[in-house]
Design an enzyme around this catalytic site. Sequence first.
Site, short mmCIF file in Angstrom:
data_model
loop_
_atom_site.label_atom_id
_atom_site.label_comp_id
_atom_site.label_asym_id
_atom_site.label_seq_id
_atom_site.Cartn_x
_atom_site.Cartn_y
_atom_site.Cartn_z
N HIS A 176 0.81 -1.22 0.00
CA HIS A 176 0.00 0.00 0.00
C HIS A 176 0.85 1.27 0.00
CE1 HIS A 176 -2.94 -3.05 1.48
NE2 HIS A 176 -3.66 -2.43 0.58
N LYS A 537 -14.29 12.70 2.86
CA LYS A 537 -14.39 11.27 2.61
C LYS A 537 -15.41 10.68 3.59
CE LYS A 537 -11.23 8.48 1.39
NZ LYS A 537 -11.79 8.21 0.04
N ASP A 541 -14.16 4.33 3.88
CA ASP A 541 -13.14 4.18 2.85
C ASP A 541 -11.88 4.94 3.25
OD1 ASP A 541 -11.68 3.94 0.47
OD2 ASP A 541 -12.70 5.66 -0.43
N HIS A 543 -8.92 4.73 1.52
CA HIS A 543 -8.04 4.98 0.39
C HIS A 543 -8.11 6.46 0.03
CE1 HIS A 543 -8.35 0.59 0.04
NE2 HIS A 543 -7.18 0.66 -0.55
#
Length: 669
Positions: A176, A537, A541, A543
């Site tokens: 990641h 966001k 989530d 990411h």
Amino acid sequence: MAEKPSPRLPDPDRPWMMRTYAGHSDAKRSNELYRRNLEKGQTGLSVAFDLPTQTGYDPDHELARGEVGKVGVSIAHEGDMRTLLDGIPLDQMNTSMTINATAAWLLALYIVAAEDQGVEQSQLQGTTQNDILKEYLSRGTYAFPPGPSMRLIADTIAYTVTHVPKWNPINICSYHLQEAGATPVQEIAYAISNAIAVLDAVRERVDESLMGEVFGRISFFVNAGVRFVEEHAKLRAMSALWDELGRTRYDVADERHRRFRYGVQVNSLGLTEAQPENNVYRIALEALAVTLGRNARARAIQLPAWNEALGLPRPWDQQWSLRLQQVLAYETDLLEYPDIFEGSKVMDGLVEALIADAREEMGHVAELGGAVEAVDYMKGALVESHRERWRRIESGELTVVGMNKFTSTEPSPLTADADGGILVVDAQVEAERREALERWRAERDQAAVDEALAELARVAAAPEENIMPATIAAARAGATTGEWSQTLRDVFGEYRAPTGVGEAAAGHPSEDLQELRDEVERISDALGRRLKFLVGKPGLDGHSNGAEQIAVRARDAGMDVVYEGIRLTPSQIANSAAQEGVHVIGLSILSGSHRELIPSVLAALKDAGAGEIPVVVGGIIPEADAAALREAGVAAVYTPKDWDLNRMMRDIIGLVAERNGVTIAAAGA
């Protein structure tokens, strides 16, 4: 004449372990998927959990709304884990679980499920990812502050090394980091720095005589990009540095314990929504990086599917990726030769350069006090690296076929069917999971659960004790994922990781960016204050790479940017927008929960008296959903095919101008 020795090995090597990262909806559906995958020749399990499970929330929690079963399987208690693994012999299976904040809990559920099969924990083989530091840097599925999180990791490792000796209690996960923009040097340096922090924490909780065993159970989960020669050199460099670290810092004498053991999923960052069929070639080439050289070959591989930039892969898509592995292993001659790079001047030179640069970067992390203390620095460096990568794509310096070059294309039959070439999780799953959880709570022994959670809280507050026995006891008693996590949150506290946006350096303005700055200045003058943009966001989530790049580019374009990071409820976003007096809101969701969360944000904005603020949305959003969002009131929808950030900024500036009655200047004027 003496016969020349054969360049081949006397016997071909055994293939690596082949996995497919899989799981969706609930335990029953995922169990059926796992059984089918194993029948197709998959040799190990790789379990994908949904975001509530990863971050420690039950399906009925407010933050779980829209996220249940979307990016993985929902596991709320040991009954779910038992169903997930039904019919899969755990004394024979090697199971990898991509789980970090709640790794200790999911391992406990796995141990209890094995007990139900009559399998001793000493027989279990597999891996819990369990690398929380990279969650602060890249993926966002953390739950607790750094100190308690490192204790959880250390306790898990200390417990498994004596009770579950075949288990890999942590995968130091550089995968990641690359997805967040890490260069090969950063991926090496930050991953090994993270490993040092973990090993130092474990050293305080085990007898020194066990450190060799501990070192030998540490594995890595790495990324391999399409520049596969350089990526292979990266793996050889990591292997050399890992061996050196074991010898010099931890006095590991047994060379078997010092082996660099890694699994891999090849790069998903480079997969494109545009011409997605090209992703098949990218995945195949990336697989070569981790299979070509015998001395640095992966022990386990899972490949993404060609359509992961579009949404959740279907079983057929996962089968296609598995077949790619099988062709490499069984049809080519990869496994018949010694290391084909041994003695290569090119490879040796690349490895030496990467080692030297990685040592320098590791030294800087060490000067800051180690990986835990250097989280802010590393996060800022990753955001900056990702911005530089994106600048090169936008300028054309870095070619991405089908996206910024060779864009003329025929319609793809792979995405022409009714579902758009992806798996869509049944909308009823969340309601089903809530109802099942309610039944579980009603039928369990609540007094036993309360007693187990009270003991868990006591142990959590006693840092000298290992938390795993109390965690396993809570799993046996029937506690839930959310209850285990909330018990620890009550003791350890909450945490919000750095965003890296403030630390990223201001970009040097290109001609296009300077035009945007001029337009922002002109519109700000007309508005009477600086154009203000909130990037949010909602949901779980984590990411955040795209949201961070949007926030940085908006700042570089001269806007006043509000970005508070991940994991916000719709009402938190709406209240922040109203209090900050923003002119436009940008929402980023990559987990597939946009259909539920975006309307919730719009409703919350209306309730907060901010319903007039225009909202734009970005994420992995099928066109049918994009049309529905626009009908619901979203001003614009952006997907991965919208890669030109300056063009996106121009759209957003124009939207604010239009909504406020300001004339837009002609481009290039």
